[in-house]
Enzyme design. Structure first.
Site, mmCIF file in Angstrom:
data_model
loop_
_atom_site.group_PDB
_atom_site.id
_atom_site.type_symbol
_atom_site.label_atom_id
_atom_site.label_comp_id
_atom_site.label_asym_id
_atom_site.label_seq_id
_atom_site.Cartn_x
_atom_site.Cartn_y
_atom_site.Cartn_z
ATOM 1 N N ASP A 107 2.591 -6.769 2.104
ATOM 2 C CA ASP A 107 1.576 -6.004 2.840
ATOM 3 C C ASP A 107 2.171 -4.773 3.529
ATOM 4 O O ASP A 107 1.546 -4.198 4.423
ATOM 5 C CB ASP A 107 0.821 -6.862 3.865
ATOM 6 C CG ASP A 107 -0.461 -6.182 4.338
ATOM 7 O OD1 ASP A 107 -1.056 -5.428 3.544
ATOM 8 O OD2 ASP A 107 -0.849 -6.366 5.500
ATOM 9 N N THR A 143 -8.285 1.011 2.764
ATOM 10 C CA THR A 143 -9.578 1.597 3.133
ATOM 11 C C THR A 143 -9.442 3.013 3.693
ATOM 12 O O THR A 143 -10.396 3.782 3.621
ATOM 13 C CB THR A 143 -10.282 0.712 4.170
ATOM 14 O OG1 THR A 143 -9.398 0.516 5.290
ATOM 15 C CG2 THR A 143 -10.677 -0.626 3.592
ATOM 16 N N HIS A 194 0.828 -1.205 0.000
ATOM 17 C CA HIS A 194 0.000 0.000 0.000
ATOM 18 C C HIS A 194 0.863 1.257 0.000
ATOM 19 O O HIS A 194 2.034 1.214 0.381
ATOM 20 C CB HIS A 194 -0.868 0.065 1.257
ATOM 21 C CG HIS A 194 -1.654 -1.170 1.559
ATOM 22 N ND1 HIS A 194 -2.776 -1.547 0.858
ATOM 23 C CD2 HIS A 194 -1.477 -2.127 2.509
ATOM 24 C CE1 HIS A 194 -3.255 -2.675 1.378
ATOM 25 N NE2 HIS A 194 -2.479 -3.050 2.370
#
Ligand code: 0GY
Length: 301
Positions: free
Chosen positions: A257, A77, A33
């Site tokens: 991740d 998110t 991310h």
């Protein structure tokens, strides 16, 4: 705009070790991310957490340090459906990153085309209740049919206990479907027990379903190695990931991740995470499929 990081937030490892395992040439970190920076790319008002900033420059430096060639950056998110930080990172990557966006039903065809041109190749549907509010299935189905003609796929994130209820929805999606983190199995349960068996059955019966065999640091109960210097970490997760790599060698992906949102107990050393790979993909051929061939087929062709 200034943002206060969620109390207790663990920052990413400041100085990851150099992995002992040398990833094959052209390896892809297929789940990571970027967060903000918030001053440039504000976090979404509807977010459930505020992370520490984790910029594209820091991501690309980690890529190089670990020996990877490319990234697949997944919209987190905390940025909601505002994909600007993601697109900015893709455009700065020199064709060395692809993206998974999050879009609402109001997204226009022109916006989809622009994201495609930047390197977006999929959209993410998140069913983890602590991360997102509920979106009706018919809205998600509509979005899946909008993105399918672009050749995009759907990435799904859910927890193992919710699979029975989500099964019909997942198995009727019109695209390739990539599951995050093996559908989050409870690794205290047997690898051949009914819970993980259901997940394996879904992949066996539906050849459009892939899995990321990522996030041992999120799924582990035994944790990272207790002894300093031990590099064989997260052993309790190995049988689950290994089973998927052995059974579906052409439909698995792996990613760091980074920067590891919402970890409560420990922050992994990313070098140690890379050293987990040869324990789950045990031959050079399996490693090449997992880290190179599969992500290249899905994201760069
Ligand atoms: C992950 C896992 C998590 C968070 C998100 O988009 C997100 O906020 O995916 C999590 O908290 O488990 O893959 O990054």
């Amino acid at each position: 705009m200034k943002f206060e990081v969620t109390p207790g937030w663990l920052p990413f490892h400041p100085n990851p070790s150099i992995p002992a395992f040398k990833v094959p040439p052209g390896a892809v970190d297929a789940h990571c991310h970027v967060f903000g920076p918030g001053e440039e790319f504000p976090y979404a008002p509807e977010r459930k957490y505020t992370p520490c900033d984790a910029s594209k420059h820091q991501l690309f430096a980690l890529r190089d340090r670990l020996g990877f060639d490319k990234n697949v950056i997944v919209q987190a998110t905390c940025h909601g459906t505002d994909n600007r930080a993601l697109v900015d990172a893709l455009l700065a990557s020199n064709n060395r990153a692809r993206g998974i966006a999050t879009v609402g039903r109001d997204v226009t065809d022109a916006e989809l085309q622009a994201m495609h041109a930047a390197g977006v190749r999929g959209t993410r549907f998140n069913f983890v209740k602590r991360l997102v509010d509920f979106t009706p299935r018919d809205v998600l189905t509509e979005i899946a049919h909008r993105i399918a003609p672009l050749g995009w796929h759907v990435v799904i994130y859910f927890e193992a206990a919710d699979l029975p209820e989500l099964w019909d929805f997942f198995t009727t999606l019109p695209t390739t479907v990539v599951v995050d983190h093996m559908g989050r199995p409870e690794v205290s349960k047997p690898v051949d027990g009914p819970e993980f068996e259901l997940f394996v059955r879904m992949m066996r019966e539906h050849e459009n379903i892939w899995s990321k065999v990522s996030c041992p640091e999120r799924l582990t109960i035994s944790g990272p190695p207790a002894i300093n210097g031990e590099r064989n970490a997260y052993r309790d997760v190995v049988p689950f990931a290994r089973r998927l790599v052995d059974t579906f060698p052409d439909r698995v992906l792996w990613g760091t991740d980074w920067p590891h949102p919402n970890l409560k107990n420990h922050m992994p050393d990313d070098g140690l995470l890379v050293d987990y790979v040869p324990h789950i993909a045990t031959t050079p051929e399996l490693q090449r499929k997992l880290l190179v061939d599969n992500p290249m087929r899905l994201y760069w062709t």
